[in-house]
Scaffold this motif. Structure first.
Motif, short mmCIF file in Angstrom:
data_model
loop_
_atom_site.label_atom_id
_atom_site.label_comp_id
_atom_site.label_asym_id
_atom_site.label_seq_id
_atom_site.Cartn_x
_atom_site.Cartn_y
_atom_site.Cartn_z
N LEU A 1 0.83 -1.21 0.00
CA LEU A 1 0.00 0.00 0.00
C LEU A 1 0.86 1.25 0.00
O LEU A 1 0.50 2.27 -0.60
CB LEU A 1 -0.94 0.00 1.21
CG LEU A 1 -2.13 -0.97 1.15
CD1 LEU A 1 -2.89 -0.96 2.46
CD2 LEU A 1 -3.06 -0.62 0.00
N ARG B 1 1.88 1.77 -3.65
CA ARG B 1 0.72 1.26 -4.40
C ARG B 1 0.93 1.35 -5.91
O ARG B 1 0.50 0.49 -6.66
CB ARG B 1 -0.54 2.05 -4.00
CG ARG B 1 -1.83 1.53 -4.63
CD ARG B 1 -2.16 0.13 -4.16
NE ARG B 1 -3.53 -0.26 -4.53
CZ ARG B 1 -4.09 -1.42 -4.20
NH1 ARG B 1 -3.40 -2.29 -3.48
NH2 ARG B 1 -5.32 -1.70 -4.58
N GLN C 1 -14.80 0.65 3.20
CA GLN C 1 -13.81 1.71 3.00
C GLN C 1 -14.48 3.04 3.32
O GLN C 1 -15.70 3.18 3.17
CB GLN C 1 -13.31 1.71 1.56
CG GLN C 1 -12.30 0.64 1.23
CD GLN C 1 -10.90 1.01 1.66
OE1 GLN C 1 -10.29 1.96 1.20
NE2 GLN C 1 -10.36 0.23 2.60
N ASP D 1 -17.57 -1.75 -5.43
CA ASP D 1 -16.35 -2.38 -4.94
C ASP D 1 -16.60 -3.84 -4.58
O ASP D 1 -15.81 -4.73 -4.92
CB ASP D 1 -15.83 -1.61 -3.72
CG ASP D 1 -15.77 -0.11 -3.96
OD1 ASP D 1 -15.08 0.30 -4.91
OD2 ASP D 1 -16.41 0.63 -3.21
N ASN E 1 -10.98 -9.12 -0.36
CA ASN E 1 -10.86 -7.79 0.23
C ASN E 1 -11.07 -6.75 -0.86
O ASN E 1 -10.42 -6.79 -1.91
CB ASN E 1 -9.46 -7.62 0.86
CG ASN E 1 -9.38 -6.39 1.75
OD1 ASN E 1 -9.86 -5.32 1.41
ND2 ASN E 1 -8.77 -6.56 2.91
N ARG F 1 -10.12 -3.83 -1.01
CA ARG F 1 -8.95 -2.99 -1.29
C ARG F 1 -8.26 -3.43 -2.58
O ARG F 1 -7.61 -2.63 -3.26
CB ARG F 1 -7.95 -3.05 -0.12
CG ARG F 1 -8.39 -2.28 1.11
CD ARG F 1 -7.22 -2.00 2.04
NE ARG F 1 -6.72 -3.20 2.68
CZ ARG F 1 -7.13 -3.67 3.86
NH1 ARG F 1 -8.10 -3.05 4.50
NH2 ARG F 1 -6.59 -4.76 4.38
N ASP F 2 -8.40 -4.72 -2.91
CA ASP F 2 -7.73 -5.23 -4.10
C ASP F 2 -8.39 -4.79 -5.41
O ASP F 2 -7.85 -5.03 -6.49
CB ASP F 2 -7.70 -6.77 -4.07
CG ASP F 2 -6.73 -7.29 -3.02
OD1 ASP F 2 -5.84 -6.54 -2.61
OD2 ASP F 2 -6.87 -8.45 -2.60
N PRO G 1 -6.69 2.51 -2.21
CA PRO G 1 -7.56 2.33 -1.04
C PRO G 1 -6.93 2.85 0.24
O PRO G 1 -5.75 3.22 0.28
CB PRO G 1 -7.70 0.80 -0.98
CG PRO G 1 -6.37 0.31 -1.48
CD PRO G 1 -5.95 1.30 -2.55
N LYS G 2 -7.73 2.86 1.29
CA LYS G 2 -7.27 3.22 2.62
C LYS G 2 -7.03 1.94 3.44
O LYS G 2 -7.52 0.87 3.12
CB LYS G 2 -8.32 4.08 3.33
CG LYS G 2 -8.74 5.34 2.58
CD LYS G 2 -7.63 6.36 2.51
CE LYS G 2 -8.11 7.69 1.98
NZ LYS G 2 -8.53 7.66 0.57
N THR G 3 -6.28 2.10 4.54
CA THR G 3 -6.07 1.00 5.47
C THR G 3 -7.29 0.89 6.39
O THR G 3 -8.24 1.67 6.29
CB THR G 3 -4.83 1.23 6.33
OG1 THR G 3 -5.07 2.36 7.20
CG2 THR G 3 -3.62 1.52 5.47
N ASP H 1 -4.26 6.68 4.12
CA ASP H 1 -3.55 6.45 2.87
C ASP H 1 -2.07 6.59 3.18
O ASP H 1 -1.54 7.70 3.28
CB ASP H 1 -3.99 7.48 1.82
CG ASP H 1 -3.29 7.29 0.48
OD1 ASP H 1 -2.26 6.58 0.43
OD2 ASP H 1 -3.76 7.86 -0.52
#
Length: 585
Positions: free
Chosen positions: A120, A123, A224, A531, A542, A544-545, A550-552, A557
């Motif tokens: 991340l 990224r 998210q 998403d 997930n 985020r993929d 994306p954010k944690t 970020d």
């Protein structure tokens, strides 16, 4: 593009641009795997291209950005059948180095073992990896399919404001201070709900938007702080009209992206049926393991945990796991009990069904006749495992529903590549919050009751049902919507039931109520979680993929360093002061 070359291109002169994925010096010739978002092509550099150019090729390293010119030739016996371009290579005649690269912090390859936080942080490098590039390309493709499908079905694409007012919709708002209006704040929208309803009042009878939304809430794998919805609204529709449009759109996506033909009609379950059979309102229908109610069968049993629960108005329900006696050890069962307790169960009773007997902690409380009766209700056979919860009915359903989901994972019952859709309908309009002693909307305060339930709003609102519908795919809610309230007096009554004073309702939603005085049409809509939908399409656990940046889980970020502090001069312009607790300092 690097991934385009085939045998049909042999003898063609081509120019390729991309990044060096691999660099090898073999017997005086240099081979480079050149990568762009379309794939990889092998490039061969021979000394005959000239000393200067060959020296440049020899200097190449991983992730350098280059361009090459050359002739496509056959790889003959050295063909690589594992990749689409593997039958050919480019015999380079020229090379240009656009930029060099430091050694990357992790290998840019499909199966990298770098931890997620490192990926991340870098990224832009992680996005060079094929799995993430495929996910982003699929997402772009879904956007295009959605736009084409909805436009072909008479929808108009609109943009609604990102800077709007704060309204309660179930989560905390992200607030934006106004410089020119001291002490006042915008809110980033949790959804375009009110604006799309106003568009219906405006006479644009079919609206859609692929829209960014924001919620300041605790994050999970499928959450998210900023997310994307496929948002739509329609006038003069019934729930069936909305459902039919959505099913057509989803079929178009799966047909185009995965070449999967979905059924002409999706399954439907009422909310109550989903809860009673599967324990949750977003069940995964790829496997069975339905909940079974044995309250009547154990009401008079000697096992007071069961009979006492029934006597006090609770429920005794369970799951029969075929072959579970051998498949699950005592340690596995203890882990399942711990999982059930997370969702409110005080314990997990269990029994292993044998040919003529049971084994397990509860077996001594039931004689042969009792066992046969309970087994018949479960449809259990020798070798099966019975897992039972005795509790308040809501707790029993919820804990067993999540236990069922865990069993689906543990026993490998969730088959990849299978897609089971189901509409959940007939939701209660409200749910009761015991801690607050207050009713809350099951969806949101703009959801319309069924017309036959309008009268219940006066004296018995808890008995009213909503014209709402959720679309569930493989145990995940991917879309949710409803027919909206369009009558001012009904909307005012809902606000009253939810505890809004007349002044508060007017302050927050006055512009909507005003609009309802000017001939609002009946209307309804839905929003899909883009998403989540794309993550299922691409087999990702997930979301985020499938989000470019994306954010944690702490909504940070770590690549860009957001959120960050700002200067005192900026705060002063916004008429703000920041006061931190010592632990936040």
């Amino acid at each position: 593009m690097c991934g385009d070359l085939r045998e049909s291109h042999i003898d063609d002169e081509v120019v390729l641009f991309g990044w060096v994925a691999k660099h090898r010096d073999l017997g005086g010739m240099i081979f480079v795997d050149l990568r762009d978002r379309s794939g990889i092509s092998q490039v061969r550099f021979h000394p005959h291209m000239g000393d200067e150019k060959f020296a440049e090729a020899d200097s190449l390293r991983s992730e350098w950005c280059i361009g090459v010119k050359g002739k496509v030739v056959s790889r003959g016996d050295n063909a690589n059948t594992e990749i689409p371009t593997g039958m050919v290579e480019v015999m380079a005649t020229d090379i240009h180095i656009f930029s060099k690269s430091d050694t990357p912090p992790f290998l840019i390859r499909e199966d990298t073992d770098a931890n997620e936080m490192l990926r991340l942080e870098y990224r832009y490098l992680d996005l060079r990896r094929e799995p993430l590039q495929e996910a982003m390309i699929t997402r772009s493709r879904v956007n295009q399919i959605v736009r084409n499908y909805l436009c072909e079905n008479g929808f108009l694409e609109f943009e609604t404001p990102y800077l709007t007012r704060s309204t309660p919709e179930g989560a905390r708002d992200y607030l934006v201070p106004s410089r020119v209006n001291p002490g006042k704040f915008y809110a980033l929208p949790q959804s375009p709900q009110l604006f799309k309803q106003l568009l219906m009042v405006s006479g644009f009878d079919r609206y859609f938007q692929i829209v960014r939304c924001f919620r300041d809430e605790d994050l999970r794998a499928d959450r998210q702080p900023e997310f994307t919805q496929i948002d739509m609204e329609m006038s003069f529709v019934t729930p069936d009209d909305v459902i039919n449009i959505c099913e057509g759109m989803v079929r178009a996506i799966f047909d185009d992206v995965l070449d999967v033909q979905l059924p002409s009609e999706f399954k439907r379950l009422s909310y109550e049926e989903a809860i009673e059979r599967f324990g949750v309102d977003d069940p995964d229908l790829r496997f069975d393991l339905e909940l079974v109610d044995i309250s009547d069968e154990v009401a008079d049993s000697d096992f007071r945990v069961f009979s006492g629960t029934v006597e006090s108005g609770g429920a005794v329900k369970g799951i029969c796991v075929p072959g579970g006696s051998d498949a699950l050890s005592r340690k596995d069962i203890d882990a399942l009990e711990d999982h059930a307790k997370v969702y409110g169960a005080k314990g997990l009773a269990w029994a292993k069904v044998k040919e003529d007997d049971w084994s397990g902690p509860i077996s001594r409380f039931f004689d042969e006749e009792d066992r046969e009766t309970i087994q018949a209700k479960f449809g259990a056979e020798s070798g099966d495992l019975l897992l039972i919860v005795a509790a308040d009915r809501k707790v029993a359903n919820n804990s067993l529903g999540h236990l069922r989901d865990k069993l689906g994972d543990d026993l490998g019952l969730k088959v990849a590549g299978e897609f089971e859709f189901v509409w959940i309908t007939e939701f209660p309009l409200f749910e009761y919050d015991e801690e607050e002693d207050q009713l809350h909307p099951m969806h949101h305060p703009f959801t319309s009751p069924r017309p036959q339930d309008f009268e219940l709003l006066e004296g018995n609102p808890e008995a009213a049902y909503a014209q709402a519908y959720d679309l569930v795919l493989n145990g995940s809610e991917v879309g949710g919507g409803s027919i909206r309230i369009h009558r001012q007096e009904i909307q005012e009554k809902i606000f009253d039931i939810l505890g809004f004073s007349e002044e508060e309702a007017r302050d927050k939603f006055g512009f909507l109520m005003d609009a309802f005085q000017y001939g609002p049409p009946p209307h309804g809509g839905i929003a899909f979680g883009m998403d989540r939908l794309v993550s299922i399409l691409t087999g990702r656990s997930n979301i985020r993929d499938v989000i470019a940046f994306p954010k944690t889980q702490k909504a940070a970020d770590i690549m860009a360093g957001a959120p960050s502090t700002v200067g005192e001069d900026q705060l002063e312009e916004l008429h703000l002061e920041v006061e931190l607790d010592e632990e936040d300092d």
